[in-house]
Design an enzyme around this catalytic site. Structure first.
Site, PDB file in Angstrom:
ATOM      1  N   ARG A  49       3.832 -11.012  -5.577  1.00 52.17           N
ATOM      2  CA  ARG A  49       3.534  -9.771  -6.552  1.00 52.17           C
ATOM      3  C   ARG A  49       2.753  -9.399  -6.804  1.00 52.17           C
ATOM      4  O   ARG A  49       2.361  -8.250  -6.365  1.00 52.17           O
ATOM      5  CB  ARG A  49       5.231  -9.254  -7.183  1.00 52.17           C
ATOM      6  CG  ARG A  49       5.764  -7.823  -7.555  1.00 52.17           C
ATOM      7  CD  ARG A  49       6.329  -7.647  -8.504  1.00 52.17           C
ATOM      8  NE  ARG A  49       5.816  -7.646  -8.972  1.00 52.17           N
ATOM      9  CZ  ARG A  49       7.106  -8.577 -10.204  1.00 52.17           C
ATOM     10  NH1 ARG A  49       7.675  -8.951  -9.963  1.00 52.17           N
ATOM     11  NH2 ARG A  49       6.242  -8.831 -11.830  1.00 52.17           N
ATOM     12  N   TYR A 102       0.957  17.050   4.244  1.00 54.26           N
ATOM     13  CA  TYR A 102       2.451  16.331   4.885  1.00 54.26           C
ATOM     14  C   TYR A 102       3.221  16.164   4.246  1.00 54.26           C
ATOM     15  O   TYR A 102       3.592  16.179   3.015  1.00 54.26           O
ATOM     16  CB  TYR A 102       1.751  14.893   4.637  1.00 54.26           C
ATOM     17  CG  TYR A 102       2.577  13.894   5.593  1.00 54.26           C
ATOM     18  CD1 TYR A 102       3.187  13.719   6.408  1.00 54.26           C
ATOM     19  CD2 TYR A 102       3.091  12.420   4.417  1.00 54.26           C
ATOM     20  CE1 TYR A 102       4.477  12.874   7.179  1.00 54.26           C
ATOM     21  CE2 TYR A 102       4.430  11.569   4.490  1.00 54.26           C
ATOM     22  CZ  TYR A 102       4.572  12.201   6.044  1.00 54.26           C
ATOM     23  OH  TYR A 102       6.240  11.179   6.883  1.00 54.26           O
ATOM     24  N   ASP A 175      -5.951  13.011   1.340  1.00 58.02           N
ATOM     25  CA  ASP A 175      -5.581  11.506   2.505  1.00 58.02           C
ATOM     26  C   ASP A 175      -6.650  11.918   3.621  1.00 58.02           C
ATOM     27  O   ASP A 175      -6.711  12.743   4.493  1.00 58.02           O
ATOM     28  CB  ASP A 175      -4.526  12.555   2.298  1.00 58.02           C
ATOM     29  CG  ASP A 175      -3.412  11.872   3.391  1.00 58.02           C
ATOM     30  OD1 ASP A 175      -3.250  10.774   4.187  1.00 58.02           O
ATOM     31  OD2 ASP A 175      -2.375  12.383   3.146  1.00 58.02           O
ATOM     32  N   LYS A 200      -1.360   4.169  10.587  1.00 55.81           N
ATOM     33  CA  LYS A 200      -1.827   4.780  11.382  1.00 55.81           C
ATOM     34  C   LYS A 200      -3.348   5.138  12.068  1.00 55.81           C
ATOM     35  O   LYS A 200      -3.069   3.342  12.115  1.00 55.81           O
ATOM     36  CB  LYS A 200      -2.236   6.111  11.117  1.00 55.81           C
ATOM     37  CG  LYS A 200      -0.636   6.871  10.123  1.00 55.81           C
ATOM     38  CD  LYS A 200       0.020   7.032  10.969  1.00 55.81           C
ATOM     39  CE  LYS A 200       1.790   7.129  10.325  1.00 55.81           C
ATOM     40  NZ  LYS A 200       1.644   8.176   9.408  1.00 55.81           N
TER      41      LYS A 200
HETATM   42  C1  LIG Z   1      -1.397  12.261   6.804  1.00 56.80           C
HETATM   43  C2  LIG Z   1       0.056  10.982   6.306  1.00 56.80           C
HETATM   44  N1  LIG Z   1       0.264  11.040   5.677  1.00 56.80           N
HETATM   45  C3  LIG Z   1       0.817   9.865   4.510  1.00 56.80           C
HETATM   46  C4  LIG Z   1       1.688   9.677   5.643  1.00 56.80           C
HETATM   47  C5  LIG Z   1       2.359   8.297   4.999  1.00 56.80           C
HETATM   48  O1  LIG Z   1       2.805   7.296   5.150  1.00 56.80           O
HETATM   49  P1  LIG Z   1       3.039   6.351   5.422  1.00 56.80           P
HETATM   50  O2  LIG Z   1       4.464   7.158   6.929  1.00 56.80           O
HETATM   51  O3  LIG Z   1       2.746   5.027   6.249  1.00 56.80           O
HETATM   52  O4  LIG Z   1       4.863   6.131   4.790  1.00 56.80           O
HETATM   53  C6  LIG Z   1       1.810   9.585   6.403  1.00 56.80           C
HETATM   54  C7  LIG Z   1       3.243   9.860   7.675  1.00 56.80           C
HETATM   55  O5  LIG Z   1       3.062   9.573   8.404  1.00 56.80           O
HETATM   56  C8  LIG Z   1       0.248  11.152   7.088  1.00 56.80           C
HETATM   57  O6  LIG Z   1       1.374  11.379   8.965  1.00 56.80           O
END
Ligand SMILES: Cc1ncc(COP(=O)(O)O)c(C=O)c1O
Length: 383
Positions: A49, A102, A175, A200
């Site tokens: 961890r 998001y 992000d 992604k």
């Molecule tokens: C731009 C963006 N940031 C953060 C996230 C969150 O990621 P996760 O689904 O891996 O928790 C997403 C998920 O679709 C996203 O599209």
């Protein structure tokens, strides 16, 4: 001479295993590590961890690719973002975020941190004068930028917003999930922290969920390290390995994602069934000039608004054969989805609600002629 991006994506954190010479380092599944003297871990590893060699490899690689000092990888993008916010926020703090951020991030900020006394403002980051007014009056601890945004593909001037935020004492988180460090490096543009859903493009094959935080400041990094260690939303060794495996081809994949998306955007921008194509590589996109300045290519994500409204959107999603109807994005295969009914359902009725006639496309790396043929027949069938 510093090594180039593709060289680092393949080699940083990936030294051959010394006992056998295995070129690909093994996946260290062990939860615990032997000690010879009590309280003195061998080679720094003690309990998975806290630290695990496979996770460390990935983290070193991510820090290098983003031009950061340290990186921390987590079980999902949301777990990564949560670890950062826990590390820096206290009751009474304020977050400024985009009015098309998001939806999952907005939901966490509003519904998890809200009741803990953390307030937020959702703003239009494209108007720097009003950005400064809001930041000056609300004195946020964190300014959360996404660029391009999911799913409206808005482009935010990272350097411009970072300068304003820093003038007023705020930290800037970007992000970078859509662009990836192959196309855009926010820390070099002045941001303090980079967030990824590694689910992604970094993973890149739609077979692993993960997230990461990359930081340029040692003190801030230490706080995130503590949250990762103490609360434990870590990526598993196998997930860290899969993500690292994906990253080795990130550069070449992003080139192909970008050229395919640009070709589709140009081809269908004036289709009779299409009201608007949202893609920063198009000269018609309001953020095109900023995108050209801060991104090397425009990425693989595009959205479309359809003349026929939600009905047309639903038909399009079921008429494509090669574009699979599924949420998520960034894999080698092309995906199509309806944000209002799927990924962004949670923001219905809020300031972040997305248009009903919007479809989002994650353009894969298939042959472009096949993608054009499939989208053409699906759009033609709407006329
Ligand atoms: C731009 C963006 N940031 C953060 C996230 C969150 O990621 P996760 O689904 O891996 O928790 C997403 C998920 O679709 C996203 O599209």
């Amino acid at each position: 001479m510093p090594q180039g991006f593709n060289t680092r994506s393949i080699h940083v954190g990936q030294t051959s295993e010394p006992t056998t010479g295995a070129v690909v380092p093994p996946i260290y599944l062990s939860s615990t590590f032997q000690q010879e003297v009590p309280g003195t871990p061998l080679n720094g590893f003690e309990y998975s961890r806290c630290d695990n060699p496979t996770r460390t490899s990935l983290q070193e690689n991510l820090a290098s690719l983003e031009g950061g000092l340290l990186a921390y990888s987590f079980a999902s993008g949301m777990a990564a973002e949560d670890a950062f916010f826990r590390a820096v926020l206290k009751p009474g703090d304020h977050i400024v975020l985009g009015n098309d951020a998001y939806g999952g991030s907005y939901r966490a900020i509003e519904q998890v941190y809200g009741p803990w006394g953390v307030t937020n403002s959702c703003i239009d980051f494209t108007d720097l004068t009003s950005v400064e007014e809001v930041i000056k009056s609300t004195k946020p601890r964190v300014v959360r930028i996404e660029t391009p945004t999911n799913p409206l593909m808005t482009i935010v001037d990272i350097e411009g917003v970072s300068t304003i935020a820093h003038k007023h004492g705020a930290l800037v988180l970007v992000d970078n999930t859509f662009a990836t460090p192959a196309l855009q490096r926010p820390i070099e543009l002045g941001a303090d922290v980079v967030l990824h859903s590694t689910t992604k493009y970094l993973g890149g094959h739609s077979d692993v969920v993960g997230g990461a935080i990359v930081l340029s400041d040692a003190g801030l990094a230490e706080k995130v390290a503590q949250i990762q260690n103490w609360l434990g939303a870590i990526s598993s060794p196998f997930d860290a390995y899969l993500t690292m495996r994906g990253i080795k081809t990130l550069g070449v994949r992003m080139e192909r994602h970008s050229s395919n998306a640009l070709a589709l955007a140009e081809r269908f921008e004036n289709h009779k069934a299409v009201e608007r194509v949202l893609y920063p590589g198009l000269a018609s996109h309001p953020g095109h000039d900023i995108a050209k300045r801060q991104m090397s290519l425009f990425g693989g994500m595009m959205s479309m608004q359809l003349v026929g409204g939600v009905k047309a959107a639903e038909s399009l999603l079921t008429n494509t054969k090669l574009f699979t109807l599924a949420p998520s994005l960034g894999g080698v295969e092309s995906l199509i989805e309806h944000p209002g009914l799927m990924t962004h359902h949670s923001v219905e009725g809020t300031a972040l609600e997305v248009p009903a006639n919007l479809v989002r496309i994650s353009v894969g790396i298939e042959d472009i002629d096949d993608l054009i043929e499939d989208l053409a027949q699906a759009l033609d069938s709407l006329l």
